[in-house]
Scaffold this motif. Structure first.
Motif, PDB file in Angstrom:
ATOM      1  N   UNK A   1      -2.776   7.982   6.715  1.00 22.97           N
ATOM      2  CA  UNK A   1      -3.355   9.195   6.117  1.00 22.97           C
ATOM      3  C   UNK A   1      -3.208  10.446   6.984  1.00 22.97           C
ATOM      4  N   UNK A   2      -3.254  10.300   8.287  1.00 18.69           N
ATOM      5  CA  UNK A   2      -3.145  11.458   9.174  1.00 18.69           C
ATOM      6  C   UNK A   2      -1.749  12.079   9.144  1.00 18.69           C
ATOM      7  N   UNK A   3      -0.757  11.270   8.843  1.00 19.89           N
ATOM      8  CA  UNK A   3       0.621  11.755   8.850  1.00 19.89           C
ATOM      9  C   UNK A   3       1.016  12.295   7.483  1.00 19.89           C
ATOM     10  N   UNK A   4       0.831  11.492   6.444  1.00 23.55           N
ATOM     11  CA  UNK A   4       1.379  11.840   5.142  1.00 23.55           C
ATOM     12  C   UNK A   4       0.471  12.713   4.299  1.00 23.55           C
ATOM     13  N   UNK A   5      -0.827  12.563   4.387  1.00 22.95           N
ATOM     14  CA  UNK A   5      -1.706  13.467   3.652  1.00 22.95           C
ATOM     15  C   UNK A   5      -1.618  14.868   4.236  1.00 22.95           C
ATOM     16  N   UNK A   6      -1.526  14.969   5.540  1.00 23.42           N
ATOM     17  CA  UNK A   6      -1.412  16.265   6.188  1.00 23.42           C
ATOM     18  C   UNK A   6      -0.128  16.972   5.756  1.00 23.42           C
ATOM     19  N   UNK A   7       0.984  16.247   5.734  1.00 26.18           N
ATOM     20  CA  UNK A   7       2.237  16.885   5.338  1.00 26.18           C
ATOM     21  C   UNK A   7       2.194  17.285   3.873  1.00 26.18           C
ATOM     22  N   UNK A   8       1.551  16.481   3.015  1.00 23.32           N
ATOM     23  CA  UNK A   8       1.424  16.850   1.608  1.00 23.32           C
ATOM     24  C   UNK A   8       0.528  18.067   1.447  1.00 23.32           C
ATOM     25  N   UNK A   9      -0.569  18.131   2.205  1.00 27.59           N
ATOM     26  CA  UNK A   9      -1.452  19.284   2.155  1.00 27.59           C
ATOM     27  C   UNK A   9      -0.719  20.546   2.595  1.00 27.59           C
ATOM     28  N   UNK A  10       0.086  20.433   3.627  1.00 28.73           N
ATOM     29  CA  UNK A  10       0.842  21.575   4.133  1.00 28.73           C
ATOM     30  C   UNK A  10       1.800  22.081   3.066  1.00 28.73           C
ATOM     31  N   UNK A  11       2.486  21.173   2.383  1.00 35.18           N
ATOM     32  CA  UNK A  11       3.405  21.578   1.314  1.00 35.18           C
ATOM     33  C   UNK A  11       2.636  22.281   0.200  1.00 35.18           C
TER      34      UNK A  11
ATOM     35  N   UNK B   1       0.859  -1.189   0.000  1.00 39.60           N
ATOM     36  CA  UNK B   1       0.000   0.000   0.000  1.00 39.60           C
ATOM     37  C   UNK B   1       0.892   1.235   0.000  1.00 39.60           C
ATOM     38  N   UNK B   2       0.318   2.388  -0.343  1.00 41.73           N
ATOM     39  CA  UNK B   2       1.096   3.619  -0.269  1.00 41.73           C
ATOM     40  C   UNK B   2       1.149   4.106   1.179  1.00 41.73           C
ATOM     41  N   UNK B   3       2.121   4.951   1.460  1.00 44.14           N
ATOM     42  CA  UNK B   3       2.250   5.477   2.822  1.00 44.14           C
ATOM     43  C   UNK B   3       1.029   6.300   3.212  1.00 44.14           C
ATOM     44  N   UNK B   4       0.464   7.065   2.268  1.00 44.39           N
ATOM     45  CA  UNK B   4      -0.692   7.877   2.627  1.00 44.39           C
ATOM     46  C   UNK B   4      -1.954   7.039   2.804  1.00 44.39           C
ATOM     47  N   UNK B   5      -2.001   5.839   2.244  1.00 39.38           N
ATOM     48  CA  UNK B   5      -3.135   4.947   2.500  1.00 39.38           C
ATOM     49  C   UNK B   5      -3.058   4.366   3.914  1.00 39.38           C
ATOM     50  N   UNK B   6      -1.860   3.990   4.320  1.00 42.56           N
ATOM     51  CA  UNK B   6      -1.680   3.367   5.639  1.00 42.56           C
ATOM     52  C   UNK B   6      -1.662   4.410   6.747  1.00 42.56           C
TER      53      UNK B   6
END
Length: 76
Positions: free
Chosen positions: A58-68, A51-56
């Motif tokens: 989501x609170x950590x990696x989607x948030x950091x991507x949104x911030x960027x 799975x992708x990191x943002x699937x496993x």
């Protein structure tokens, strides 16, 4: 989501920990929200579970991507 994907692959916490090369207690703490994985550990877990990191995580990696994304938009 980690527990969901781990159970879906029919792995115990100990099985996953061995495959990733970390302690079982670390998997337990990540699943319980007591600890966030490092990028390196998250990458190993995602590869192991297919799975992708943002699937496993989501609170950590989607948030950091949104911030960027937000920071990038603010510069324009």
């Amino acid at each position: 989501m980690l527990k969901h994907y781990r159970v879906d692959k029919d792995l115990t916490q100990n099985d996953l920990a061995k495959k990733v090369g970390i302690a079982t207690i670390t998997i337990r703490k990540i699943e319980n929200g007591q600890r966030n994985p490092s990028n390196k550990t998250a990458r190993k877990i995602s590869l192991t579970l297919g799975q992708t990191m943002d699937e496993i995580f989501p609170d950590i990696f989607l948030l950091s991507n949104d911030t960027k994304s937000i920071k990038s938009k603010m510069k324009h």
